[in-house]
Design a protein around this motif. Sequence first.
Motif, PDB file in Angstrom:
ATOM      1  N   HIS A 200       0.854  -1.187   0.000  1.00  0.00           N
ATOM      2  CA  HIS A 200       0.000   0.000   0.000  1.00  0.00           C
ATOM      3  C   HIS A 200       0.893   1.240   0.000  1.00  0.00           C
ATOM      4  O   HIS A 200       1.954   1.233   0.624  1.00  0.00           O
ATOM      5  CB  HIS A 200      -0.877  -0.005   1.256  1.00  0.00           C
ATOM      6  CG  HIS A 200      -2.068   0.891   1.174  1.00  0.00           C
ATOM      7  ND1 HIS A 200      -3.320   0.431   0.828  1.00  0.00           N
ATOM      8  CD2 HIS A 200      -2.214   2.227   1.387  1.00  0.00           C
ATOM      9  CE1 HIS A 200      -4.178   1.434   0.847  1.00  0.00           C
ATOM     10  NE2 HIS A 200      -3.532   2.546   1.167  1.00  0.00           N
ATOM     11  N   ASP A 213      -3.590   4.430  -1.488  1.00  0.00           N
ATOM     12  CA  ASP A 213      -4.199   3.302  -2.204  1.00  0.00           C
ATOM     13  C   ASP A 213      -3.179   2.176  -2.321  1.00  0.00           C
ATOM     14  O   ASP A 213      -1.985   2.364  -2.048  1.00  0.00           O
ATOM     15  CB  ASP A 213      -4.656   3.759  -3.593  1.00  0.00           C
ATOM     16  CG  ASP A 213      -5.855   2.966  -4.092  1.00  0.00           C
ATOM     17  OD1 ASP A 213      -6.072   1.846  -3.604  1.00  0.00           O
ATOM     18  OD2 ASP A 213      -6.569   3.473  -4.977  1.00  0.00           O
ATOM     19  N   SER A 217      -3.631  -0.826  -7.453  1.00  0.00           N
ATOM     20  CA  SER A 217      -4.731   0.060  -7.847  1.00  0.00           C
ATOM     21  C   SER A 217      -4.214   1.368  -8.439  1.00  0.00           C
ATOM     22  O   SER A 217      -4.746   1.871  -9.433  1.00  0.00           O
ATOM     23  CB  SER A 217      -5.622   0.349  -6.646  1.00  0.00           C
ATOM     24  OG  SER A 217      -6.679   1.194  -6.991  1.00  0.00           O
ATOM     25  N   ASP A 316      -8.608   9.434  -6.743  1.00  0.00           N
ATOM     26  CA  ASP A 316      -8.623   9.329  -5.285  1.00  0.00           C
ATOM     27  C   ASP A 316      -7.929  10.516  -4.641  1.00  0.00           C
ATOM     28  O   ASP A 316      -8.269  10.937  -3.544  1.00  0.00           O
ATOM     29  CB  ASP A 316      -7.929   8.036  -4.831  1.00  0.00           C
ATOM     30  CG  ASP A 316      -8.808   6.824  -5.081  1.00  0.00           C
ATOM     31  OD1 ASP A 316      -8.349   5.720  -4.801  1.00  0.00           O
ATOM     32  OD2 ASP A 316      -9.945   6.998  -5.555  1.00  0.00           O
TER      33      ASP A 316
END
Length: 373
Positions: A200, A213, A217, A316
């Motif tokens: 992550h 994220d 991703s 995001d």
Amino acid sequence: MIEVKNLTKKYGNHVAVDNLSFTIETGKIYGLLGPNGAGKSTTMNIVTGCLAATSGTVLVDGHDIFEEPIEAKKHIGYLPELPPLYTEMTPYEYLQFVSEAKGVPYEEAVKEIKNVMELTGLTERRDRLIKNLSKGFRQRVGIAQAMIGNPDIIILDEPTVGLDPKQIIEIRELIKALGEKKTVIISSHILAEISAVCDHVIIISKGHLVADDSLESLEKKASRNNGLTVRVKAGISAAEAVFKKIQGVEYRDIEENNGVTTAIVTAAEGFEGTVSDAVFFAFAEAKLPICEMFYRESSLESIFLAITDNPDFIPDAVASKAGNAEQSDDAAEDEAEDEENKTEEASKAEEIAKEDDDYVPLFSSNDDEEDKK
């Protein structure tokens, strides 16, 4: 495991960390990324309780790092960028000292020291002075001290800085091994390191959170933002006519070579669906064969540069910015409330001062002068 809410740190007029909020979950290896001066080390020092915040909260397993520092710190093992080593000690002596400082009972400490030395590969060098060890092995001693006390979270600030390639590989393997048992947070500006070991990614730029994220991703989103490359067996005018009919997509860099037209297609704002499907069906309906369609792969380096230069690159990140804006509004309301309280306190102080001015003492300096006469 760790919950950071509206964290702010100011040094005079300089804002090092600006309304930062994120959550660290159990059982993952996190990479904390950002350009030099982005606020990474400041954030880590606050999260570990080594530095006070200007405002905001940090909860470690439900314990506030500022209100319950001892309970919170029991869950954290920390390796700063410069390992806090006593070089006149041997690794074994140093780890004994750390165990005592952390309050680990003697029998547990003996077992823990043995285990962490085996895991970090220090067993054969346990009785050598730390000053005589290579930098790579000193880093291992630093990681070993972070593991003493069996904390749930290991935080490493630039763990491979200054190491040679062989040592870097060894430390990375060690971090992966730690990640199987602990939650690990690594701060680094070496992007290859984050790609190699982390699940992550959290990216900070100018004190703001701009991405939070999984690495997979982020790479997928970046590839989509880079655009879908389409190669179709048609002249440029025929291909362009089809692209114009596809609602919700945009195309660029269109060119023709030997009867094959190439273009890059991206989703327009508000587009719902899959760009590749929309393109495929449109050209199938026009009976023009597609030779090739693919998304260009994105490295972490390209993602990092795109995000830090332009946070809107990743959707995001936009959400994070909006969240930070809302938090900023909350902070502004808090400041206004503080100002209101200060005004009320000032008014009370003035009233007390007036009462003091009206007070007439029973004995005064004038009485003393009359007595002298």
